[in-house]
Design an enzyme around this catalytic site. Structure first.
Site, PDB file in Angstrom:
ATOM      1  N   LYS A  93       0.805  -1.222   0.000  1.00 40.65           N
ATOM      2  CA  LYS A  93       0.000   0.000   0.000  1.00 40.65           C
ATOM      3  C   LYS A  93       0.842   1.277   0.000  1.00 40.65           C
ATOM      4  O   LYS A  93       0.451   2.289  -0.576  1.00 40.65           O
ATOM      5  CB  LYS A  93      -0.946   0.021   1.208  1.00 40.65           C
ATOM      6  CG  LYS A  93      -2.002  -1.071   1.212  1.00 40.65           C
ATOM      7  CD  LYS A  93      -3.080  -0.784   0.215  1.00 40.65           C
ATOM      8  CE  LYS A  93      -4.293  -1.706   0.230  1.00 40.65           C
ATOM      9  NZ  LYS A  93      -4.242  -2.984   0.872  1.00 40.65           N
ATOM     10  N   GLU A 115      -9.488   6.007   3.409  1.00 36.90           N
ATOM     11  CA  GLU A 115     -10.264   4.910   3.975  1.00 36.90           C
ATOM     12  C   GLU A 115      -9.310   3.757   4.223  1.00 36.90           C
ATOM     13  O   GLU A 115      -8.224   3.722   3.649  1.00 36.90           O
ATOM     14  CB  GLU A 115     -11.341   4.468   2.981  1.00 36.90           C
ATOM     15  CG  GLU A 115     -10.877   3.456   1.918  1.00 36.90           C
ATOM     16  CD  GLU A 115      -9.789   3.968   0.972  1.00 36.90           C
ATOM     17  OE1 GLU A 115      -9.667   5.206   0.826  1.00 36.90           O
ATOM     18  OE2 GLU A 115      -9.050   3.142   0.390  1.00 36.90           O
ATOM     19  N   SER A 382       1.735  -9.743  -1.132  1.00 36.31           N
ATOM     20  CA  SER A 382       1.379  -8.327  -0.985  1.00 36.31           C
ATOM     21  C   SER A 382       1.642  -7.763   0.403  1.00 36.31           C
ATOM     22  O   SER A 382       1.830  -6.558   0.552  1.00 36.31           O
ATOM     23  CB  SER A 382      -0.090  -8.124  -1.362  1.00 36.31           C
ATOM     24  OG  SER A 382      -0.923  -9.006  -0.635  1.00 36.31           O
TER      25      SER A 382
HETATM   26  C1  LIG Z   1      -5.183  -4.040   0.922  1.00 38.31           C
HETATM   27  C2  LIG Z   1      -4.476  -5.306   0.731  1.00 38.31           C
HETATM   28  C3  LIG Z   1      -4.800  -6.184  -0.332  1.00 38.31           C
HETATM   29  C4  LIG Z   1      -5.951  -5.961  -1.256  1.00 38.31           C
HETATM   30  O1  LIG Z   1      -5.934  -4.810  -2.001  1.00 38.31           O
HETATM   31  P1  LIG Z   1      -5.520  -4.733  -3.523  1.00 38.31           P
HETATM   32  O2  LIG Z   1      -5.826  -3.344  -3.877  1.00 38.31           O
HETATM   33  O3  LIG Z   1      -6.350  -5.736  -4.270  1.00 38.31           O
HETATM   34  O4  LIG Z   1      -4.081  -5.060  -3.602  1.00 38.31           O
HETATM   35  C5  LIG Z   1      -4.021  -7.301  -0.506  1.00 38.31           C
HETATM   36  N1  LIG Z   1      -3.009  -7.599   0.335  1.00 38.31           N
HETATM   37  C6  LIG Z   1      -2.688  -6.805   1.377  1.00 38.31           C
HETATM   38  C7  LIG Z   1      -1.553  -7.189   2.260  1.00 38.31           C
HETATM   39  C8  LIG Z   1      -3.405  -5.633   1.598  1.00 38.31           C
HETATM   40  O5  LIG Z   1      -3.072  -4.850   2.633  1.00 38.31           O
END
Ligand SMILES: *Cc1c(COP(=O)(O)O)cnc(C)c1O
Length: 405
Positions: A93, A115, A382
């Site tokens: 993020k 948000e 992610s």
């Molecule tokens: C917010 C988040 C997601 C999902 O959001 P995307 O916009 O689809 O990437 C996925 N993995 C993590 C660790 C997140 O914090």
């Protein structure tokens, strides 16, 4: 930045999807943002500044790590993990928050709002706001505040005001609505850092661009390590920002297949999930036209996922176009399959992944027979899972899994 086949038109249409479906009061601020972004997008000085902070503060480039034991366990393709969990604050993020706050500074905005669902976007935004000395207000559903208490504490410690949102399902969708309401009222002083490739133009394109650093690095790294492109890219899809960030720089490489994994929750048949492509229909939600989970009357349906970050009723519009074009494929992993992904990465690789990221790993485990030894798969990790340990323990308890001893 190389332009992909999915470049939107000037009102943000990705083919039949996307656009600017907002009240009149938001049109002017969104148009101003689109103009400013169009300008910095081509500005070398802006990109120099962004690259500086991504490397010095966020810790980029993140490693592309060969998961040897997971590869051996699954017996098929070579599995590489793109380690976004190693970004400062623990998820991808911050790539987007950093880009947007530099833009906000150029626009002379003194106040930042956002948000958050899982809290990772809130933490990333509170972090960059603290770093640049800007006021920061984060809207978060009351249900999410409970299941992501650690991140609430982090945001407050970083000096942000966290506002609980108690409307509706009290999760991400309601938090976005509150942030939009704040923005309408305070737009002169305030920039809204939206956290995924969602919402009205220019957000889906802008967030994608800021997250594309993931795919640009991964492309360079795999060419260096393997002297060839991967066969598959795999990422979880909430709003769709980490996945589009990985996919976008590979869009023109036709040999590279892309798979996005949505939240299958407790399964598709009983409706407790967030798999928009499996069960959604074309609709409009929060500024954009895309696949939306809605009932026969167009009412937005309740969603469920063990992971707060995938628990949203709409998917980013560019993914809808990639699916139409058959350039990417979308499937889902259930809560149980995501938990398998968590446990496999912990035991085999010493990595505690976020529940969101674990959906991609769980999907790979379930579908291991699709892959052969001569193939290469890149999985986008992610985020890290520290924020989710309580949710994981609750899941074990509710499903009578023996305590991890
Ligand atoms: C917010 C988040 C997601 C999902 O959001 P995307 O916009 O689809 O990437 C996925 N993995 C993590 C660790 C997140 O914090």
């Amino acid at each position: 930045m190389p332009r992909g086949i999915t470049e939107p038109d000037k009102h943000g249409h990705f083919g039949p999807y996307g656009g600017m479906f907002v009240p009149e009061t938001l049109m002017e601020p969104l148009n101003e943002l689109a103009r400013e972004y169009a300008h910095v997008r081509l500005d070398k000085e802006f990109h120099r500044e962004l690259d500086f902070y991504l490397s010095e503060f966020v810790g980029r480039p993140t490693p592309l790590y060969l998961a040897e034991r997971l590869t051996r366990e699954l017996g098929g393709a070579k599995i590489y993990l793109k380690r976004e969990d190693l970004c400062h604050t623990g998820a991808h993020k911050i790539n987007n928050s950093m880009g947007q706050i530099l833009l906000a500074r150029r626009m002379g905005k003194k106040r930042i709002i956002a948000e958050t669902g899982a809290g990772q976007h809130g933490v990333a935004t509170a972090t960059v706001a603290a770093m640049f000395g800007l006021e920061c207000v984060i809207y978060m559903g009351a249900v999410d505040m409970e299941r992501q208490a650690l991140n609430v504490s982090r945001m407050r410690r970083l000096g942000a005001t966290v506002v609980p949102v108690t409307a509706g399902q009290q999760t991400l969708k309601e938090a976005i609505s509150e942030a939009m309401r704040d923005w309408v009222t305070n737009v002169r002083t305030t920039h809204y850092i939206l956290g995924s490739a969602l919402g009205s133009h220019p957000y889906p394109m802008m967030v994608r661009d800021f997250q594309s650093v993931i795919g640009r690095e991964a492309r360079k790294q795999i060419l260096k390590k393997e002297k060839r492109l991967p066969d598959y890219l795999l990422a979880c899809v909430g709003g769709g920002s980490n996945s589009i960030g990985l996919f976008y720089p590979f869009i023109k490489d036709e040999s590279v297949k892309m798979i996005g994994v949505e939240a299958g929750g407790e399964g598709i048949s009983d409706g407790k999930h967030a798999a928009r492509f499996a069960a959604g229909k074309l609709g409009v939600l929060q500024g954009t036209k895309t696949f939306v989970l809605q009932d026969a009357n167009g009412q937005i349906m309740l969603t469920h996922s063990v992971s707060a970050g995938l628990d949203y009723a709409a998917v980013g519009p560019e993914h809808a176009l990639l699916r139409d074009l058959k350039r990417a494929e979308y499937d889902f992993a259930t809560d149980a399959e995501a938990m398998n992904g968590v446990n496999a990465l912990c035991r085999l690789e010493g990595i505690l992944p976020a529940l969101e990221s674990a959906h991609a790993v769980g999907w790979l485990i379930k579908n291991k027979s699709r892959f052969t030894k001569d193939q290469i798969v890149i999985v986008n990790l992610s985020g890290r899972g520290d924020k989710d340990v309580t949710s994981m323990e609750n899941w074990d308890r509710e499903h009578a899994v023996a305590p991890q001893s």
